[in-house]
Design an enzyme around this catalytic site. Structure first.
Site, PDB file in Angstrom:
ATOM      1  N   LYS A 183       0.885  -1.179   0.000  1.00 39.34           N
ATOM      2  CA  LYS A 183       0.000   0.000   0.000  1.00 39.34           C
ATOM      3  C   LYS A 183       0.916   1.220   0.000  1.00 39.34           C
ATOM      4  O   LYS A 183       1.411   1.648   1.031  1.00 39.34           O
ATOM      5  CB  LYS A 183      -0.883  -0.014   1.256  1.00 39.34           C
ATOM      6  CG  LYS A 183      -2.208   0.713   1.118  1.00 39.34           C
ATOM      7  CD  LYS A 183      -2.116   2.171   0.732  1.00 39.34           C
ATOM      8  CE  LYS A 183      -1.811   3.082   1.891  1.00 39.34           C
ATOM      9  NZ  LYS A 183      -1.518   4.473   1.449  1.00 39.34           N
ATOM     10  N   GLU A 258       9.533   1.740  11.042  1.00 39.58           N
ATOM     11  CA  GLU A 258      10.566   2.751  10.804  1.00 39.58           C
ATOM     12  C   GLU A 258       9.866   4.100  10.843  1.00 39.58           C
ATOM     13  O   GLU A 258       9.095   4.426   9.935  1.00 39.58           O
ATOM     14  CB  GLU A 258      11.217   2.534   9.432  1.00 39.58           C
ATOM     15  CG  GLU A 258      11.828   1.147   9.224  1.00 39.58           C
ATOM     16  CD  GLU A 258      13.098   0.921  10.030  1.00 39.58           C
ATOM     17  OE1 GLU A 258      13.545   1.831  10.745  1.00 39.58           O
ATOM     18  OE2 GLU A 258      13.639  -0.194   9.946  1.00 39.58           O
TER      19      GLU A 258
HETATM   20  P1  NAD Z   1       2.414   8.740   7.217  1.00 40.39           P
HETATM   21  O1  NAD Z   1       2.550   8.061   8.526  1.00 40.39           O
HETATM   22  O2  NAD Z   1       1.435   9.827   7.089  1.00 40.39           O
HETATM   23  O3  NAD Z   1       2.025   7.691   6.084  1.00 40.39           O
HETATM   24  C1  NAD Z   1       2.827   6.564   5.778  1.00 40.39           C
HETATM   25  C2  NAD Z   1       1.953   5.496   5.145  1.00 40.39           C
HETATM   26  O4  NAD Z   1       1.008   5.033   6.104  1.00 40.39           O
HETATM   27  C3  NAD Z   1       1.133   5.970   3.947  1.00 40.39           C
HETATM   28  O5  NAD Z   1       1.091   4.949   2.979  1.00 40.39           O
HETATM   29  C4  NAD Z   1      -0.238   6.173   4.565  1.00 40.39           C
HETATM   30  O6  NAD Z   1      -1.290   6.054   3.640  1.00 40.39           O
HETATM   31  C5  NAD Z   1      -0.289   5.049   5.568  1.00 40.39           C
HETATM   32  N1  NAD Z   1      -1.236   5.235   6.676  1.00 40.39           N
HETATM   33  C6  NAD Z   1      -1.664   6.405   7.228  1.00 40.39           C
HETATM   34  N2  NAD Z   1      -2.550   6.157   8.211  1.00 40.39           N
HETATM   35  C7  NAD Z   1      -2.694   4.810   8.296  1.00 40.39           C
HETATM   36  C8  NAD Z   1      -3.464   3.955   9.118  1.00 40.39           C
HETATM   37  N3  NAD Z   1      -4.288   4.427  10.055  1.00 40.39           N
HETATM   38  N4  NAD Z   1      -3.354   2.620   8.940  1.00 40.39           N
HETATM   39  C9  NAD Z   1      -2.523   2.118   8.001  1.00 40.39           C
HETATM   40  N5  NAD Z   1      -1.790   2.886   7.181  1.00 40.39           N
HETATM   41  C10 NAD Z   1      -1.854   4.232   7.329  1.00 40.39           C
HETATM   42  O7  NAD Z   1       3.876   9.220   6.847  1.00 40.39           O
HETATM   43  P2  NAD Z   1       4.315  10.095   5.575  1.00 40.39           P
HETATM   44  O8  NAD Z   1       3.909  11.500   5.830  1.00 40.39           O
HETATM   45  O9  NAD Z   1       3.893   9.412   4.326  1.00 40.39           O
HETATM   46  O10 NAD Z   1       5.907   9.950   5.652  1.00 40.39           O
HETATM   47  C11 NAD Z   1       6.732  10.775   6.383  1.00 40.39           C
HETATM   48  C12 NAD Z   1       7.133  10.147   7.704  1.00 40.39           C
HETATM   49  O11 NAD Z   1       7.814   8.916   7.478  1.00 40.39           O
HETATM   50  C13 NAD Z   1       8.093  10.981   8.501  1.00 40.39           C
HETATM   51  O12 NAD Z   1       7.726  10.971   9.859  1.00 40.39           O
HETATM   52  C14 NAD Z   1       9.432  10.277   8.312  1.00 40.39           C
HETATM   53  O13 NAD Z   1      10.399  10.498   9.320  1.00 40.39           O
HETATM   54  C15 NAD Z   1       9.004   8.862   8.265  1.00 40.39           C
HETATM   55  N6  NAD Z   1      10.027   8.044   7.620  1.00 40.39           N
HETATM   56  C16 NAD Z   1      10.764   7.181   8.380  1.00 40.39           C
HETATM   57  C17 NAD Z   1      11.763   6.412   7.794  1.00 40.39           C
HETATM   58  C18 NAD Z   1      12.578   5.459   8.605  1.00 40.39           C
HETATM   59  O14 NAD Z   1      13.162   4.574   8.014  1.00 40.39           O
HETATM   60  N7  NAD Z   1      12.625   5.576   9.919  1.00 40.39           N
HETATM   61  C19 NAD Z   1      12.000   6.513   6.425  1.00 40.39           C
HETATM   62  C20 NAD Z   1      11.236   7.415   5.672  1.00 40.39           C
HETATM   63  C21 NAD Z   1      10.244   8.157   6.291  1.00 40.39           C
END
Ligand code: NAD
Length: 497
Positions: A183, A258
């Site tokens: 997803k 992550e």
């Molecule tokens: P996000 O948490 O908003 O979304 C990530 C994914 O989760 C998307 O595909 C989203 O549709 C899905 N999602 C959202 N709500 C959900 C739910 N209730 N149930 C299941 N899936 C759900 O994050 P983002 O804004 O897309 O990405 C940025 C974030 O990711 C930042 O906080 C960044 O630090 C983090 N990040 C971490 C790493 C790492 O390896 N630690 C790497 C890249 C990004």
């Protein structure tokens, strides 16, 4: 540079389930925006629970009845190498689409495509070299580990470097013989739509890879709550991770998380200042600052603080903001207007919490699109929100410290613990500091350069579990112990008389 639009964009983006490109059962779609104009350039199928149900059923059937989990590691490895070759050969196109969809500078998107290919190649090699433990108790017992794929892995990924982060999960999940439902992030579905064709061409059996587009609260949520998905590998925000953790609890799923970061770069007064400044500039402004491991807090020893701030701010002002497709561009456009608003609200907040020394808003000459000038705040106090909260854009906070103890206290003073970067030429201090800092990954006198064999992951609010190398293999497999008696069985008898 005008508004570059890639040739042959798809007319719509759909799901890929059981080897077929399909719409949502409901027919619902959502708009995908071009970050340079914020106009919708394509619609994507908006997956709901019933679409996830179909995808999981296809993946489960491929796991229970298909050849993939039963193939020799060498056979799976060959498919993975072919995937890597195809990804590599399409690097230019991939980077063009990724840069267009996400606003990442084209030169940096190219690097991500190469890294995506390398992820497949790496796990293709690792799986054939995989050995498992055997334990012998002489004359009595032998025990061995029977490693098995687990089933349908749910992979949920964010929009920053989307294709590369998808490859990071797909590589080990597939190498180990699982089947998957991906997803991808709703802001950036374009590059993910290439996977299906790549996998078909490489000979991945039907049903092993499935993809459902859609919003987190619909498609993502349904995947997390599906009883036939025993594993969830998630990369995204910490608060989303918490919700997924709670939603997985009733099913006791295997979780790899992550999450976010607010990583410190610590510059001691004996560091090579030129190198440290270059690294701290790249560390927070590369990938538009939309980088989980960004060094977004810079802690500088007071004796070199003024010089550092002055030189850093001057260099930040020279960082070239531009159209993502222009090879000269160093910072492109942020992914989406919602994210742009969030970053800009932190820029405004920063003006009340720190001393603005570079940037501070929209760069000159950019009237439309999600452009933010590289922004630097100095003299930021540790209780400031711009010191504590992840901004995920080209914005950095600089704070002075007097001695090593204070540097450590400041470094550890956030809820996050993803990465830390330490700049010093004192060998003992470097290692002692690295070992005390609360971070999953530490770089000493280095930018973020990672050998794929090393563990990747955060502590505290930055994550749960580590991926990378054999740790990924461990996450995507069960290690069953098989115990065999060699001598007389140890067999206390009950109920004889
Ligand atoms: P996000 O948490 O908003 O979304 C990530 C994914 O989760 C998307 O595909 C989203 O549709 C899905 N999602 C959202 N709500 C959900 C739910 N209730 N149930 C299941 N899936 C759900 O994050 P983002 O804004 O897309 O990405 C940025 C974030 O990711 C930042 O906080 C960044 O630090 C983090 N990040 C971490 C790493 C790492 O390896 N630690 C790497 C890249 C990004």
């Amino acid at each position: 540079m005008g508004h570059h639009v890639p040739d042959n964009l798809p007319s719509s983006i759909k799901h890929y389930i059981g080897g077929e490109v399909v719409d949502s059962l409901s027919g619902e779609t959502f708009d995908v925006l071009n970050p340079v104009t914020n106009e919708s350039y394509v619609t994507a199928a908006s997956g709901q629970k019933e679409d996830i149900d179909r995808a999981v059923a296809a993946a489960k059937d491929a796991f229970d009845n298909g050849p993939w989990p039963r193939m020799l590691p060498r056979e799976r490895s060959r498919v993975l190498h072919r995937i890597a070759d195809i990804v590599e050969s399409r690097g230019d196109r991939l980077a063009e689409l990724e840069s267009f969809d996400s606003g990442l500078p084209i030169t940096q998107a190219l690097g991500q495509a190469r890294r995506a290919a390398e992820n497949f190649r790496f796990f293709a090699d690792l799986i054939v070299a995989q050995a498992d433990d055997a334990y012998k108790v002489p004359g009595k017992q032998i025990n061995y580990v029977n490693r098995k794929p687990i089933g349908v892995a749910g992979l949920i990924t964010p929009w920053n470097t989307p294709f590369m982060l998808e490859s990071w999960k797909l590589g080990p999940a597939l190498a180990t013989g699982n089947t998957v439902v991906l997803k991808p992030a709703e802001f950036t579905p374009l590059s993910a739509s290439l996977w299906a064709g790549i996998f078909e061409e490489a000979g991945l059996p039907t049903g092993v890879f499935n993809l459902v587009n859609g919003f987190g609260e619909d498609a993502g949520d349904a995947l997390v709550k599906h009883p036939d998905v025993p594993l969830i590998s998630f990369t995204g925000e910490s608060k989303t991770g918490q919700l997924i953790f709670a939603n997985s609890a009733p099913y006791l799923k295997g979780l790899s998380m992550e999450l976010g970061g607010k990583s410190p770069a610590i510059v001691f007064d004996d560091a090579d200042l030129e190198l440290a400044i270059d690294a701290c500039i790249f560390g927070v402004f590369s990938l538009n600052g939309e980088r989980c491991t960004a060094g977004s807090r810079i802690l500088v020893q007071r004796s070199v603080y003024d010089e550092f701030v002055e030189r850093y701010a001057a260099q930040a002002k020279r960082v070239k903001v531009g159209h993502p497709h222009d090879p000269e561009t160093e910072v492109g456009a942020l992914v989406h207007p919602e994210h742009y608003e969030k970053v800009m609200s932190y820029v405004e907040l920063g003006k009340t919490e720190g001393r603005l020394v570079a940037g501070g808003g929209r760069p000159e000459g950019f009237d439309t699109g999600n452009y933010v000038a590289p922004t630097v705040f100095a003299d930021v106090k540790p209780d400031a929100r711009i010191f504590q909260e992840e901004i995920f854009g080209p914005v950095v906070a600089i704070t002075p410290f007097d001695d090593e103890a204070e540097a450590l206290e400041l470094a550890n003073n956030t809820k996050y613990g993803l990465a830390a970067y330490v700049w010093t030429n004192d060998l003992k201090r470097a290692h002692n500091f690295a070992q005390s800092v609360e971070a999953g990954m530490v770089w000493l006198n280095s930018n973020n350069v990672r050998d794929l064999r090393t563990p990747f992951g955060g502590v505290k609010a930055s994550g749960l579990g580590h991926e990378g190398g054999y740790r990924s293999i461990d996450f995507y497999t069960d290690q069953q112990s098989v115990h065999i008696t060699l001598g007389a069985p140890h067999n206390p008898t009950f109920g004889k008389n």
